[in-house]
Motif scaffolding. Structure first.
Motif, PDB file in Angstrom:
ATOM      1  N   GLU A   1       6.106   8.145 -14.665  1.00 33.78           N
ATOM      2  CA  GLU A   1       5.551   9.085 -13.676  1.00 33.78           C
ATOM      3  C   GLU A   1       4.443   8.392 -12.905  1.00 33.78           C
ATOM      4  O   GLU A   1       3.725   7.543 -13.448  1.00 33.78           O
ATOM      5  N   VAL A   2       4.272   8.784 -11.643  1.00 32.91           N
ATOM      6  CA  VAL A   2       3.165   8.318 -10.812  1.00 32.91           C
ATOM      7  C   VAL A   2       2.558   9.520 -10.121  1.00 32.91           C
ATOM      8  O   VAL A   2       3.281  10.292  -9.461  1.00 32.91           O
ATOM      9  N   ASP A   3       1.247   9.713 -10.273  1.00 27.43           N
ATOM     10  CA  ASP A   3       0.528  10.775  -9.569  1.00 27.43           C
ATOM     11  C   ASP A   3      -0.502  10.097  -8.683  1.00 27.43           C
ATOM     12  O   ASP A   3      -1.594   9.729  -9.140  1.00 27.43           O
ATOM     13  N   ALA A   4      -0.138   9.904  -7.400  1.00 23.16           N
ATOM     14  CA  ALA A   4      -1.010   9.164  -6.487  1.00 23.16           C
ATOM     15  C   ALA A   4      -2.321   9.891  -6.251  1.00 23.16           C
ATOM     16  O   ALA A   4      -3.376   9.253  -6.096  1.00 23.16           O
ATOM     17  N   ALA A   5      -2.297  11.230  -6.214  1.00 21.76           N
ATOM     18  CA  ALA A   5      -3.518  11.986  -5.940  1.00 21.76           C
ATOM     19  C   ALA A   5      -4.543  11.798  -7.062  1.00 21.76           C
ATOM     20  O   ALA A   5      -5.742  11.671  -6.805  1.00 21.76           O
ATOM     21  N   LYS A   6      -4.067  11.752  -8.289  1.00 20.98           N
ATOM     22  CA  LYS A   6      -4.971  11.587  -9.432  1.00 20.98           C
ATOM     23  C   LYS A   6      -5.116  10.126  -9.850  1.00 20.98           C
ATOM     24  O   LYS A   6      -5.887   9.842 -10.757  1.00 20.98           O
ATOM     25  N   ARG A   7      -4.353   9.233  -9.205  1.00 20.91           N
ATOM     26  CA  ARG A   7      -4.324   7.825  -9.569  1.00 20.91           C
ATOM     27  C   ARG A   7      -4.000   7.671 -11.056  1.00 20.91           C
ATOM     28  O   ARG A   7      -4.664   6.959 -11.801  1.00 20.91           O
ATOM     29  N   GLN A   8      -2.933   8.354 -11.463  1.00 19.44           N
ATOM     30  CA  GLN A   8      -2.498   8.330 -12.849  1.00 19.44           C
ATOM     31  C   GLN A   8      -1.064   7.812 -12.945  1.00 19.44           C
ATOM     32  O   GLN A   8      -0.242   8.022 -12.048  1.00 19.44           O
TER      33      GLN A   8
ATOM     34  N   LYS B   1       5.664   2.188  -8.682  1.00 18.14           N
ATOM     35  CA  LYS B   1       6.735   3.173  -8.609  1.00 18.14           C
ATOM     36  C   LYS B   1       7.315   3.452  -9.990  1.00 18.14           C
ATOM     37  O   LYS B   1       7.177   2.639 -10.912  1.00 18.14           O
ATOM     38  N   VAL B   2       7.958   4.594 -10.114  1.00 21.27           N
ATOM     39  CA  VAL B   2       8.677   4.909 -11.343  1.00 21.27           C
ATOM     40  C   VAL B   2       9.736   3.839 -11.578  1.00 21.27           C
ATOM     41  O   VAL B   2      10.459   3.448 -10.649  1.00 21.27           O
ATOM     42  N   GLY B   3       9.800   3.361 -12.812  1.00 24.00           N
ATOM     43  CA  GLY B   3      10.758   2.308 -13.158  1.00 24.00           C
ATOM     44  C   GLY B   3      10.126   0.934 -13.215  1.00 24.00           C
ATOM     45  O   GLY B   3      10.689   0.023 -13.842  1.00 24.00           O
ATOM     46  N   ASP B   4       8.954   0.742 -12.576  1.00 23.96           N
ATOM     47  CA  ASP B   4       8.273  -0.550 -12.669  1.00 23.96           C
ATOM     48  C   ASP B   4       7.895  -0.827 -14.120  1.00 23.96           C
ATOM     49  O   ASP B   4       7.565   0.092 -14.890  1.00 23.96           O
ATOM     50  N   VAL B   5       7.913  -2.097 -14.475  1.00 22.79           N
ATOM     51  CA  VAL B   5       7.470  -2.516 -15.802  1.00 22.79           C
ATOM     52  C   VAL B   5       6.078  -3.114 -15.644  1.00 22.79           C
ATOM     53  O   VAL B   5       5.897  -4.068 -14.871  1.00 22.79           O
ATOM     54  N   VAL B   6       5.100  -2.549 -16.348  1.00 21.52           N
ATOM     55  CA  VAL B   6       3.708  -2.963 -16.173  1.00 21.52           C
ATOM     56  C   VAL B   6       3.059  -3.197 -17.524  1.00 21.52           C
ATOM     57  O   VAL B   6       3.503  -2.682 -18.556  1.00 21.52           O
ATOM     58  N   SER B   7       1.995  -3.990 -17.496  1.00 24.14           N
ATOM     59  CA  SER B   7       1.114  -4.121 -18.662  1.00 24.14           C
ATOM     60  C   SER B   7      -0.225  -3.504 -18.295  1.00 24.14           C
ATOM     61  O   SER B   7      -0.720  -3.681 -17.174  1.00 24.14           O
ATOM     62  N   ILE B   8      -0.793  -2.794 -19.241  1.00 24.82           N
ATOM     63  CA  ILE B   8      -2.055  -2.078 -19.032  1.00 24.82           C
ATOM     64  C   ILE B   8      -3.107  -2.628 -19.982  1.00 24.82           C
ATOM     65  O   ILE B   8      -2.902  -2.657 -21.195  1.00 24.82           O
TER      66      ILE B   8
ATOM     67  N   ILE C   1      -4.220  -3.642 -14.359  1.00 18.84           N
ATOM     68  CA  ILE C   1      -2.777  -3.370 -14.380  1.00 18.84           C
ATOM     69  C   ILE C   1      -2.069  -4.569 -13.768  1.00 18.84           C
ATOM     70  O   ILE C   1      -2.450  -5.052 -12.686  1.00 18.84           O
ATOM     71  N   ARG C   2      -1.031  -5.056 -14.444  1.00 18.67           N
ATOM     72  CA  ARG C   2      -0.203  -6.137 -13.907  1.00 18.67           C
ATOM     73  C   ARG C   2       1.245  -5.657 -13.856  1.00 18.67           C
ATOM     74  O   ARG C   2       1.785  -5.190 -14.871  1.00 18.67           O
ATOM     75  N   ARG C   3       1.833  -5.767 -12.669  1.00 19.18           N
ATOM     76  CA  ARG C   3       3.245  -5.395 -12.535  1.00 19.18           C
ATOM     77  C   ARG C   3       4.096  -6.588 -12.962  1.00 19.18           C
ATOM     78  O   ARG C   3       4.100  -7.621 -12.301  1.00 19.18           O
ATOM     79  N   LEU C   4       4.795  -6.434 -14.060  1.00 15.61           N
ATOM     80  CA  LEU C   4       5.638  -7.510 -14.565  1.00 15.61           C
ATOM     81  C   LEU C   4       6.945  -7.613 -13.792  1.00 15.61           C
ATOM     82  O   LEU C   4       7.408  -8.718 -13.475  1.00 15.61           O
ATOM     83  N   TYR C   5       7.540  -6.435 -13.486  1.00 17.43           N
ATOM     84  CA  TYR C   5       8.789  -6.396 -12.720  1.00 17.43           C
ATOM     85  C   TYR C   5       8.802  -5.130 -11.866  1.00 17.43           C
ATOM     86  O   TYR C   5       8.460  -4.046 -12.361  1.00 17.43           O
ATOM     87  N   PRO C   6       9.231  -5.225 -10.614  1.00 13.12           N
ATOM     88  CA  PRO C   6       9.537  -3.993  -9.889  1.00 13.12           C
ATOM     89  C   PRO C   6      10.750  -3.323 -10.538  1.00 13.12           C
ATOM     90  O   PRO C   6      11.609  -3.997 -11.139  1.00 13.12           O
ATOM     91  N   GLY C   7      10.804  -2.009 -10.441  1.00 13.93           N
ATOM     92  CA  GLY C   7      11.865  -1.286 -11.117  1.00 13.93           C
ATOM     93  C   GLY C   7      13.265  -1.719 -10.725  1.00 13.93           C
ATOM     94  O   GLY C   7      14.163  -1.758 -11.571  1.00 13.93           O
ATOM     95  N   ASP C   8      13.454  -2.067  -9.438  1.00 13.53           N
ATOM     96  CA  ASP C   8      14.810  -2.371  -8.984  1.00 13.53           C
ATOM     97  C   ASP C   8      15.253  -3.796  -9.312  1.00 13.53           C
ATOM     98  O   ASP C   8      16.425  -4.136  -9.122  1.00 13.53           O
TER      99      ASP C   8
END
Length: 402
Positions: A147-154, A185-192, A207-214
């Motif tokens: 999930e991504v909530d841009a308004a809450k930055r969550q 985006k939903v589906g992205d693989v990230v490390s927190i 936050i590091r994006r390891l892979y875009p979801g697609d």
């Protein structure tokens, strides 16, 4: 010898005795007390501190711990990398050397694997400055964004809620290029990297994006750090934070409710598969070590904890931006103290409302050292008057009886 003269001879003899008049020792001690350059009264307290531990000038976070430190054998820091030039954690610089060891979630790493905002544990010694012997990067969560909530930055990963700030570093794994929050985006693989707020909530410090979801591969890593809240061996289920995971029952035999663990596995065909559940090592185990840490308070069986470490308050604990009444679950604190027992820290100082990316421990003002007051004995000096002279008595001349 006349009485007055004998008195002065006695006074002059006392003055001539060694040590009769104690004056300040310019070498650093107190004269007449057995003090030397190394301390007071011959105690052996020397310029290197008490116990000679090697904590360098400036101490932890600029606290004013002097060369050599006070007891203990080293420094343990739990916090986030605030800046580089070596690395800064909790306001203290730790020098990186060719001998420094690195690990990333338990796997061997290098200095190139360190990034701004990484949550780390630093084990350090000192040799004129704090020398990092080991730097361990410990991610909070690795997985697919659900999930991504841009308004809450969550974000949501597994069932964990990740809160980000406007200045939380967000970068691409392969290039270190900065990304806006809206790029996630939903589906992205990230490390927190982040700090545990409890109940499945985290404050992300990087936050590091390891892979875009697609473009993510079929198998991607999974990691979750936290406290075991429930075990369901009959259902092969483990609950950590807000996340329930299916786990082979054999992995649960050595795990207990309340333990801090690291869950590792992977996503295969979009499903989380747990491969291991291991207790996390105690960060503060070396008794006597100085400790600095930043984190959220939680209520344990025996009092307050953070990072799974028990905090012991005492009558001499100093509080800043609050007092003992502000010790509440969910409060962000910075703590400075000493390891009292493995996993137990004697909290010497607690600071409330800190920004983990930008704070240090302010210097405690040192009380001025006043010169000793020398009390000179008052000597009664005799008053001399004119000598008493017996008057000459004129004897009358007696007439001769002749």
């Amino acid at each position: 010898m006349p009485k007055a003269l004998r008195w002065w001879v006695l006074v002059l003899g006392l003055v001539a005795l060694p040590g009769a008049w104690a004056l300040p020792d310019p070498a650093g001690g107190l004269g007449g007390s057995g003090a030397t350059r190394d301390g007071i009264g011959g105690t052996g307290i020397h310029p290197g501190g008490i116990g000679g531990t090697g904590i360098h000038s400036g101490g932890i976070g600029g606290t004013g711990i002097q060369p050599g430190g006070i007891g203990g054998t080293g420094i343990t820091a739990l916090g986030v990398i605030q800046r580089f030039g070596s690395i800064y954690v909790n306001g203290q610089e730790y020098a990186l050397t060719p001998q420094t060891r690195y690990s990333i979630d338990g796997a061997a790493g290098t200095a190139k694997d360190l990034h701004l905002g990484d949550r780390v544990t630093v084990q350090a010694a000192a040799d004129g400055r704090a020398i990092a012997q080991e730097v361990r990067v410990e991610h909070a969560v690795i997985g697919r964004v659900t999930e991504v909530d841009a308004a809450k930055r969550q974000l949501a990963i597994l069932s964990e809620t990740i809160q980000t700030g406007k200045r939380t570093p967000i970068t691409m794994h392969d290039s270190d290029q900065s990304l806006p929050f809206t790029a996630l985006k939903v589906g992205d693989v990230v490390s927190i990297s982040g700090l545990d707020r409890g109940n499945g909530h985290w404050l992300a410090t990087a936050i590091r994006r390891l892979y875009p979801g697609d473009t993510a591969p079929a198998r991607v890593p999974l990691l979750l750090r936290g406290q075991v809240d429930a075990l369901y061996p009959d259902r092969d289920t483990l609950e950590v934070g807000a996340t329930k995971l299916k786990v082979n029952g054999a992995l649960l035999r050595a795990i207990q409710v309340g333990q801090s663990v690291v869950v590792r596995g992977e996503y295969a065909d979009g499903r989380a598969q747990v491969e291991s559940v291991t207790p996390t090592a105690l960060a503060a185990q070396n008794v006597g070590n100085r400790v600095s840490l930043v984190g959220y308070l939680a209520r344990g069986d025996n009092g307050w904890t953070t990072h799974g470490i028990s905090l012991v308050e005492g009558p001499h604990t100093l509080y800043e931006n609050g007092d003992a009444a502000n010790m509440r679950a969910g409060s962000m604190v910075a703590v400075e103290g000493r390891v009292q027992a493995p996993g137990v820290v004697n909290a010497e100082r607690v600071i409330f409302s800190v920004n983990p990316m930008d704070f240090d421990f302010p210097i405690i003002p040192r009380m001025p050292v006043l010169p000793p007051v020398l009390h000179h004995p008052e000597i009664e000096r005799p008053e001399f008057g004119p000598p008493e002279i017996e008057p000459l008595v004129e004897r009358p001349e007696l007439p001769d009886n002749d």
